[in-house]
Design a protein around this motif. Structure first.
Motif, PDB file in Angstrom:
ATOM      1  N   TYR A   3     -28.386 -11.940   4.958  1.00 20.16           N
ATOM      2  CA  TYR A   3     -27.748 -13.023   5.701  1.00 20.16           C
ATOM      3  C   TYR A   3     -26.456 -12.494   6.310  1.00 20.16           C
ATOM      4  CZ  TYR A   3     -30.655 -16.012   2.745  1.00 20.16           C
ATOM      5  OH  TYR A   3     -31.705 -16.593   2.097  1.00 20.16           O
ATOM      6  N   LEU A   4     -26.198 -12.863   7.533  1.00 22.25           N
ATOM      7  CA  LEU A   4     -24.920 -12.590   8.166  1.00 22.25           C
ATOM      8  C   LEU A   4     -24.263 -13.939   8.428  1.00 22.25           C
ATOM      9  CD1 LEU A   4     -22.846 -10.649   9.316  1.00 22.25           C
ATOM     10  CD2 LEU A   4     -24.104 -10.737  11.497  1.00 22.25           C
ATOM     11  N   ILE A   5     -23.220 -14.225   7.675  1.00 23.28           N
ATOM     12  CA  ILE A   5     -22.494 -15.478   7.813  1.00 23.28           C
ATOM     13  C   ILE A   5     -21.375 -15.225   8.821  1.00 23.28           C
ATOM     14  CG2 ILE A   5     -21.155 -17.237   6.600  1.00 23.28           C
ATOM     15  CD1 ILE A   5     -22.631 -16.240   4.009  1.00 23.28           C
ATOM     16  N   LYS A   6     -21.437 -15.894   9.949  1.00 18.36           N
ATOM     17  CA  LYS A   6     -20.522 -15.637  11.069  1.00 18.36           C
ATOM     18  C   LYS A   6     -19.418 -16.687  11.146  1.00 18.36           C
ATOM     19  CE  LYS A   6     -21.193 -13.008  14.108  1.00 18.36           C
ATOM     20  NZ  LYS A   6     -20.634 -11.674  14.300  1.00 18.36           N
ATOM     21  N   GLY A   7     -18.177 -16.214  11.274  1.00 15.58           N
ATOM     22  CA  GLY A   7     -17.060 -17.073  11.631  1.00 15.58           C
ATOM     23  C   GLY A   7     -16.557 -18.032  10.578  1.00 15.58           C
ATOM     24  N   ALA A   8     -16.746 -17.725   9.297  1.00 15.42           N
ATOM     25  CA  ALA A   8     -16.252 -18.600   8.228  1.00 15.42           C
ATOM     26  C   ALA A   8     -14.783 -18.298   7.945  1.00 15.42           C
ATOM     27  CB  ALA A   8     -17.066 -18.401   6.959  1.00 15.42           C
ATOM     28  N   HIS A   9     -14.048 -19.307   7.523  1.00 12.05           N
ATOM     29  CA  HIS A   9     -12.687 -19.087   7.026  1.00 12.05           C
ATOM     30  C   HIS A   9     -12.857 -18.674   5.565  1.00 12.05           C
ATOM     31  CE1 HIS A   9      -8.250 -20.044   7.450  1.00 12.05           C
ATOM     32  NE2 HIS A   9      -8.397 -19.445   6.288  1.00 12.05           N
ATOM     33  N   VAL A  10     -12.559 -17.411   5.241  1.00 13.26           N
ATOM     34  CA  VAL A  10     -12.911 -16.817   3.954  1.00 13.26           C
ATOM     35  C   VAL A  10     -11.696 -16.745   3.023  1.00 13.26           C
ATOM     36  CG1 VAL A  10     -13.799 -14.732   2.821  1.00 13.26           C
ATOM     37  CG2 VAL A  10     -14.757 -15.461   5.021  1.00 13.26           C
ATOM     38  N   TYR A  11     -11.939 -17.152   1.790  1.00 16.14           N
ATOM     39  CA  TYR A  11     -10.971 -16.987   0.701  1.00 16.14           C
ATOM     40  C   TYR A  11     -11.654 -16.160  -0.381  1.00 16.14           C
ATOM     41  CZ  TYR A  11      -8.333 -20.812   2.802  1.00 16.14           C
ATOM     42  OH  TYR A  11      -7.621 -21.607   3.667  1.00 16.14           O
ATOM     43  N   ASN A  12     -10.911 -15.204  -0.998  1.00 15.81           N
ATOM     44  CA  ASN A  12     -11.570 -14.365  -2.009  1.00 15.81           C
ATOM     45  C   ASN A  12     -10.785 -14.134  -3.302  1.00 15.81           C
ATOM     46  OD1 ASN A  12      -9.648 -12.499  -1.210  1.00 15.81           O
ATOM     47  ND2 ASN A  12     -11.067 -10.796  -1.152  1.00 15.81           N
ATOM     48  N   PRO A  13      -9.875 -14.822  -3.834  1.00 13.99           N
ATOM     49  CA  PRO A  13      -9.320 -16.102  -3.446  1.00 13.99           C
ATOM     50  C   PRO A  13      -8.198 -16.015  -2.403  1.00 13.99           C
ATOM     51  CG  PRO A  13      -8.413 -15.491  -5.543  1.00 13.99           C
ATOM     52  CD  PRO A  13      -9.414 -14.425  -5.153  1.00 13.99           C
ATOM     53  N   ASN A  25     -29.554  -9.015  -0.494  1.00 13.47           N
ATOM     54  CA  ASN A  25     -30.113  -9.185  -1.834  1.00 13.47           C
ATOM     55  C   ASN A  25     -29.125  -9.868  -2.776  1.00 13.47           C
ATOM     56  OD1 ASN A  25     -32.560  -7.972  -1.104  1.00 13.47           O
ATOM     57  ND2 ASN A  25     -31.747  -5.927  -1.538  1.00 13.47           N
ATOM     58  N   ASP A  26     -28.545 -10.953  -2.319  1.00 11.21           N
ATOM     59  CA  ASP A  26     -27.613 -11.775  -3.098  1.00 11.21           C
ATOM     60  C   ASP A  26     -26.314 -11.068  -3.468  1.00 11.21           C
ATOM     61  OD1 ASP A  26     -29.325 -13.992  -3.030  1.00 11.21           O
ATOM     62  OD2 ASP A  26     -30.401 -13.310  -4.807  1.00 11.21           O
ATOM     63  N   LYS A  27     -25.977  -9.995  -2.800  1.00 11.43           N
ATOM     64  CA  LYS A  27     -24.723  -9.256  -3.026  1.00 11.43           C
ATOM     65  C   LYS A  27     -23.958  -9.180  -1.721  1.00 11.43           C
ATOM     66  CE  LYS A  27     -25.903  -7.546  -7.198  1.00 11.43           C
ATOM     67  NZ  LYS A  27     -25.881  -8.481  -8.225  1.00 11.43           N
ATOM     68  N   ILE A  28     -22.648  -9.347  -1.793  1.00  9.38           N
ATOM     69  CA  ILE A  28     -21.822  -9.207  -0.605  1.00  9.38           C
ATOM     70  C   ILE A  28     -21.739  -7.719  -0.267  1.00  9.38           C
ATOM     71  CG2 ILE A  28     -19.510  -9.487   0.362  1.00  9.38           C
ATOM     72  CD1 ILE A  28     -19.265 -12.011  -1.403  1.00  9.38           C
ATOM     73  N   ALA A  29     -22.206  -7.372   0.923  1.00 10.67           N
ATOM     74  CA  ALA A  29     -22.247  -5.974   1.354  1.00 10.67           C
ATOM     75  C   ALA A  29     -21.082  -5.609   2.265  1.00 10.67           C
ATOM     76  CB  ALA A  29     -23.572  -5.683   2.060  1.00 10.67           C
ATOM     77  N   ALA A  30     -20.569  -6.599   3.017  1.00 12.80           N
ATOM     78  CA  ALA A  30     -19.464  -6.313   3.933  1.00 12.80           C
ATOM     79  C   ALA A  30     -18.762  -7.609   4.314  1.00 12.80           C
ATOM     80  CB  ALA A  30     -19.970  -5.609   5.190  1.00 12.80           C
ATOM     81  N   VAL A  31     -17.452  -7.476   4.534  1.00  9.68           N
ATOM     82  CA  VAL A  31     -16.640  -8.579   5.052  1.00  9.68           C
ATOM     83  C   VAL A  31     -15.789  -7.995   6.165  1.00  9.68           C
ATOM     84  CG1 VAL A  31     -14.820 -10.264   4.538  1.00  9.68           C
ATOM     85  CG2 VAL A  31     -16.536  -9.719   2.793  1.00  9.68           C
ATOM     86  N   GLY A  32     -15.796  -8.615   7.332  1.00  5.66           N
ATOM     87  CA  GLY A  32     -14.990  -8.107   8.435  1.00  5.66           C
ATOM     88  C   GLY A  32     -15.070  -9.002   9.653  1.00  5.66           C
ATOM     89  N   LYS A  33     -14.248  -8.693  10.615  1.00  2.00           N
ATOM     90  CA  LYS A  33     -14.226  -9.447  11.877  1.00  2.00           C
ATOM     91  C   LYS A  33     -15.356  -8.965  12.776  1.00  2.00           C
ATOM     92  CE  LYS A  33      -9.774 -11.354  12.061  1.00  2.00           C
ATOM     93  NZ  LYS A  33      -9.940 -12.767  11.903  1.00  2.00           N
ATOM     94  N   ASP A  34     -16.077  -9.896  13.346  1.00  2.00           N
ATOM     95  CA  ASP A  34     -17.098  -9.607  14.354  1.00  2.00           C
ATOM     96  C   ASP A  34     -18.061  -8.500  13.927  1.00  2.00           C
ATOM     97  OD1 ASP A  34     -15.989 -11.550  16.111  1.00  2.00           O
ATOM     98  OD2 ASP A  34     -14.415 -10.104  16.641  1.00  2.00           O
ATOM     99  N   LEU A  35     -18.643  -8.641  12.717  1.00  2.00           N
ATOM    100  CA  LEU A  35     -19.604  -7.650  12.237  1.00  2.00           C
ATOM    101  C   LEU A  35     -20.842  -7.639  13.131  1.00  2.00           C
ATOM    102  CD1 LEU A  35     -19.599  -8.210   8.361  1.00  2.00           C
ATOM    103  CD2 LEU A  35     -18.434  -6.406   9.634  1.00  2.00           C
TER     104      LEU A  35
END
Length: 175
Positions: A3-13, A25-35
């Motif tokens: 899944y590529l989740i586009k344009g969310a306001h992300v807190y981690n926290p 596969n249910d694991k976060i593989a990358a976080v970034g702008k305009d992937l």
């Protein structure tokens, strides 16, 4: 599945601002702008104007319902998965309350197992308000060792509905 989740306001926290999040596969593989991602069967989700956070943990929740002190009409219903998801709860510890007759420990265990099968992570505490403790297997020790969902034991100490265990009772339970 990816899944590529586009344009969310992300807190981690921490507040990361608007980001894209790639989940494989249910694991976060990358976080970034305009992937930009090319994967077979990639599903893209538009999360503009949405907030994305890690799941919340509820450490004390009456998943089989609560209440009942004021009679049958004061009982509250069991929780359902949609209620947990709507507030961002993805992990929980189910507890029994004062009603240990109509809301039994086997019922609590079954509800915890059902919620786990539905997609949240769920555990439970054995016992309820009473001392000596109510258990699934005959002892707190066996519940902790034999029932993987059991994380600990619940007893009431200062509540007016407590069985008022002595200091020695609590020390015995802890050992």
């Amino acid at each position: 599945m990816a899944y590529l989740i586009k344009g969310a306001h992300v807190y981690n926290p921490d507040d990361l601002g608007v980001q894209d999040v790639l989940v494989i596969n249910d694991k976060i593989a990358a976080v970034g702008k305009d992937l930009t991602v090319v994967l077979p069967e990639l599903e893209t989700v538009d999360a503009s104007d949405k907030i994305l956070t890690p799941g919340f943990i509820d450490q004390h929740i009456h998943v089989t319902g609560g209440g009942g002190e004021g009679g049958p009409r004061s009982r509250t219903p069991e929780i359902v998965l949609s209620e947990l998801i709507s507030c961002g709860t993805t992990s929980l510890v189910g507890v029994s309350g004062t009603d240990s007759v109509t809301r039994s420990l086997p019922n609590l265990l079954a509800k915890v197992q059902a919620l786990t099968e539905e997609g949240v992570t769920a555990w439970m505490y054995t016992s309820n308000y009473s001392y000596p403790p109510t258990t699934l297997t005959g002892s707190v020790k066996n519940d902790l060792l034999m029932v993987h969902e059991v994380l600990g034991v619940k007893i009431a100490l200062g509540d007016h509905r407590s069985s008022f265990p002595t200091t020695q009772n609590v020390l015995d339970l802890l050992t």
